[in-house]
Design a protein around this motif. Structure first.
Motif, short mmCIF file in Angstrom:
data_model
loop_
_atom_site.label_atom_id
_atom_site.label_comp_id
_atom_site.label_asym_id
_atom_site.label_seq_id
_atom_site.Cartn_x
_atom_site.Cartn_y
_atom_site.Cartn_z
N ASP A 152 -24.42 -5.64 22.70
CA ASP A 152 -25.33 -6.74 22.38
C ASP A 152 -24.93 -7.42 21.07
O ASP A 152 -25.02 -8.65 20.95
CB ASP A 152 -26.77 -6.23 22.29
CG ASP A 152 -27.37 -5.96 23.65
OD1 ASP A 152 -26.86 -6.51 24.63
OD2 ASP A 152 -28.35 -5.20 23.73
N ALA A 153 -24.52 -6.62 20.10
CA ALA A 153 -24.08 -7.20 18.83
C ALA A 153 -22.86 -8.08 19.03
O ALA A 153 -22.74 -9.16 18.41
CB ALA A 153 -23.77 -6.08 17.83
N LEU A 154 -21.94 -7.66 19.90
CA LEU A 154 -20.76 -8.48 20.18
C LEU A 154 -21.15 -9.77 20.87
O LEU A 154 -20.68 -10.86 20.49
CB LEU A 154 -19.79 -7.68 21.06
CG LEU A 154 -18.60 -8.46 21.63
CD1 LEU A 154 -17.70 -8.96 20.51
CD2 LEU A 154 -17.81 -7.60 22.62
N TYR A 155 -22.01 -9.69 21.89
CA TYR A 155 -22.40 -10.90 22.62
C TYR A 155 -23.11 -11.89 21.71
O TYR A 155 -22.87 -13.10 21.76
CB TYR A 155 -23.30 -10.53 23.80
CG TYR A 155 -22.68 -9.58 24.79
CD1 TYR A 155 -21.30 -9.53 24.97
CD2 TYR A 155 -23.47 -8.71 25.54
CE1 TYR A 155 -20.72 -8.65 25.86
CE2 TYR A 155 -22.90 -7.81 26.45
CZ TYR A 155 -21.53 -7.79 26.60
OH TYR A 155 -20.96 -6.92 27.49
N ILE A 172 -14.07 -10.49 15.90
CA ILE A 172 -12.96 -9.58 16.17
C ILE A 172 -13.31 -8.13 15.83
O ILE A 172 -13.05 -7.23 16.64
CB ILE A 172 -11.69 -10.05 15.42
CG1 ILE A 172 -11.24 -11.42 15.97
CG2 ILE A 172 -10.57 -9.03 15.57
CD1 ILE A 172 -10.01 -11.99 15.29
N PRO A 173 -13.90 -7.83 14.66
CA PRO A 173 -14.31 -6.43 14.43
C PRO A 173 -15.32 -5.92 15.45
O PRO A 173 -15.22 -4.77 15.91
CB PRO A 173 -14.91 -6.48 13.02
CG PRO A 173 -14.26 -7.64 12.36
CD PRO A 173 -14.10 -8.64 13.45
N HIS A 174 -16.27 -6.76 15.83
CA HIS A 174 -17.23 -6.36 16.86
C HIS A 174 -16.53 -6.11 18.20
O HIS A 174 -16.89 -5.18 18.94
CB HIS A 174 -18.30 -7.44 17.04
CG HIS A 174 -19.39 -7.37 16.02
ND1 HIS A 174 -20.36 -6.38 16.03
CD2 HIS A 174 -19.67 -8.15 14.96
CE1 HIS A 174 -21.19 -6.57 15.02
NE2 HIS A 174 -20.80 -7.63 14.35
N PHE A 175 -15.52 -6.92 18.50
CA PHE A 175 -14.80 -6.76 19.76
C PHE A 175 -14.04 -5.43 19.77
O PHE A 175 -14.06 -4.70 20.77
CB PHE A 175 -13.83 -7.93 19.96
CG PHE A 175 -12.99 -7.82 21.19
CD1 PHE A 175 -13.53 -8.11 22.43
CD2 PHE A 175 -11.67 -7.44 21.10
CE1 PHE A 175 -12.75 -8.01 23.58
CE2 PHE A 175 -10.89 -7.34 22.24
CZ PHE A 175 -11.43 -7.62 23.47
N PHE A 176 -13.38 -5.09 18.67
CA PHE A 176 -12.65 -3.82 18.62
C PHE A 176 -13.60 -2.63 18.67
O PHE A 176 -13.28 -1.59 19.27
CB PHE A 176 -11.79 -3.76 17.35
CG PHE A 176 -10.52 -4.55 17.45
CD1 PHE A 176 -9.52 -4.19 18.36
CD2 PHE A 176 -10.30 -5.67 16.65
CE1 PHE A 176 -8.35 -4.91 18.46
CE2 PHE A 176 -9.14 -6.40 16.75
CZ PHE A 176 -8.15 -6.02 17.66
N MET A 177 -14.78 -2.77 18.07
CA MET A 177 -15.78 -1.71 18.17
C MET A 177 -16.22 -1.52 19.62
O MET A 177 -16.39 -0.38 20.08
CB MET A 177 -16.99 -2.05 17.29
CG MET A 177 -16.73 -1.95 15.79
SD MET A 177 -18.12 -2.58 14.81
CE MET A 177 -19.44 -1.55 15.40
#
Length: 499
Positions: A152-155, A172-177
């Motif tokens: 949800d944080a990424l979206y 990008i950091p959220h995507f890698f997480m």
């Protein structure tokens, strides 16, 4: 009194149960409630299973097509121009992110050797494997509770309206997480499936028996605790998710075993008794657990119809124009069911167990894919029709036209003073249009995604029976229970009551 008169009195004395009629009627109703629990619970489980199946099939059927449409829109953007100032709609961005995460994790899973993991686990002792399996179950729940927050944080970070002040660390950091989470959760589920596969293939079936007896230990940990209706709703959702996960794990085990025996159909009948034992033990544990929880906490069997109506409301509301989340994400929050790791693992097992060679294999694959699409569409249509029926029976239709309240993040919502009524002139045509139509633009409602998240809102429904509360107040609180259930998800209460 003499001894003879005392014995005579003991032999001839009588009593009338009608002197305490209310007590014995209550006891009889509890027996009837326990007898109704299996039927009502299985109806909820059956409905919830197909909700999870719908979210699971979405990743294999409609998600690739939606991503393809999003890419076509992005490629033809110079010709069409920007209609609303966005390169892609928020829903399309989320779809692309899901597809990219699945592809990356699928490629990474090819570097994990399933055979080596199987022999490594098989070499362990029975008691050690039993402990490992229990630890994996706990870790799976922890991963699920935190994983949906990461997604949800990424979206939200990828689709959040641009502001001058940046309050996040970047997409990008959220995507890698998110990629790291899905990959680790996939490996965790893979170890679970491997341990179950070892239990199936053991000669004396001792490990499988111990693992099945572990389900009955769950009764001890839950039956003798205090439960409100909200907590029972959370437990019911967790049981639905656990049952669907077990079905997928059993499918993976059967695929791996059939591959080892060159897809000999006779071996499937060897696995069939063990599969039935796993499913039967899971169903028996759920029935006994819910029957005694409702008995000890004075909860009627009708509460499961309210739970089913709340799940149906999620499905119907996701079809509205003002929907602020995808239905699969709603199922994830409500039940703790995150389909991405299961989908990646199942894809990895299927591709490693089967080989696509020749034109006939490609045609068979296409036929199978279109069959999955047909199953997904049929399942969605039937679910939508049944959900509309359950929502109407629960008299929750007026809530479909209410906009989500904008609350201060980090604070719980308060109970509304009165129900908002549907606007006059609302007809069946307007209802069907609002349910079937897809969101045209989520830019208007995307700002309420975080503030109206069910983890930020919680309304309790204390039991008012047998506590001296007047009947009128009791009815009012009971009527508001359906509203309260809509604000609860798996990660809000975590088994504890929040006041």
């Amino acid at each position: 009194l003499s001894l003879l008169r005392f014995i005579s009195a003991e032999l001839t004395r009588g009593y009338l149960l009608e002197h305490n009629e209310a007590k014995y009627k209550e006891r009889r109703e509890k027996v009837y409630t326990c007898l109704r629990i299996p039927r009502e619970l299985e109806k909820l489980m059956f409905f919830g299973f197909f909700l999870c199946l719908d979210a699971f099939l979405y990743l294999f059927t409609l998600l690739p097509l939606r991503v393809l449409l999003a890419l076509v829109r992005f490629i033809t953007l110079p010709c069409c121009g920007l209609s609303d100032g966005r390169l892609l709609q928020p829903a399309q961005v989320c779809d692309i992110l899901k597809a990219v995460i699945m592809i990356i994790c699928f490629v990474m899973m090819h570097y994990v050797d399933y055979s080596m993991m199987y022999h490594l686990i098989r070499g362990q002792s029975v008691i050690k494997l039993y402990i490992i399996y229990n630890m994996l179950e706990v870790a799976d729940r922890l991963f699920s509770s935190f994983g949906q927050d990461i997604l949800d944080a990424l979206y939200w970070t990828a689709t959040e309206p641009k502001k001058k002040k940046r309050a996040h660390i970047g997409v990008i950091p959220h995507f890698f997480m998110a990629v790291l989470y899905v990959f680790l959760h996939t490996i965790l589920v893979m170890v679970q499936a491997t341990t179950l596969n070892v239990a199936f293939n053991s000669h004396n079936k001792s490990l499988l028996t111990i693992m099945m007896s572990n389900n009955f230990v769950e009764i001890k940990g839950s039956v003798f605790k205090k439960f409100e209706k909200n907590n029972l709703f959370q437990m019911s959702n967790s049981d639905i998710r656990e049952r669907f996960n077990n079905y997928v794990l059993l499918l993976i085990v059967c695929l791996r075993n059939m591959e080892q025996f060159s897809w000999n159909p006779d071996h499937l009948w060897v696995l069939f008794p063990d599969v039935c034992m796993v499913i039967a033990s899971e169903m028996a544990v759920d029935v006994v657990k819910h029957a005694f929880i409702t008995k000890f906490n004075d909860i009627t069997a009708d509460v499961y119809s309210e739970y089913r109506a709340s799940l149906a409301f999620d499905l119907v509301s996701s079809r509205q124009k003002n929907a602020y989340t995808d239905y699969s994400d709603t199922v994830s929050r409500r039940m703790g069911f995150i389909p991405l790791p299961l989908a990646v693992l199942l894809s990895r097992v299927i591709t490693s167990s089967t080989k696509i060679q020749g034109a006939l294999a490609i045609v068979s694959l296409l036929v199978f894919y279109f069959g999955l699409i047909a199953l997904k569409v049929l399942n969605s249509i039937v679910l939508l029709g049944k959900s509309c029926q359950y929502v109407k029976e629960a008299k929750m239709e007026e809530k479909l036209f209410q906009t989500p309240p904008a609350n201060t993040p980090g604070k719980f919502a308060k109970k509304p003073a009165s129900k908002a009524k549907s606007p006059p002139g609302t007809s069946e045509e307007m209802q069907s249009e609002s349910i079937i139509s897809q969101p045209v633009s989520l830019s208007e409602s995307v700002s309420t995604l975080v503030s109206s998240n069910s983890s930020d809102q919680f309304l309790t429904t204390p039991d008012v029976e047998d506590k001296g509360v007047p009947q009128g107040k009791s009815d009012g609180k009971h009527c508001s229970s359906k509203e309260d259930l809509l604000e609860i998800d798996r990660f809000t209460i975590c088994g504890n009551r929040i006041d």
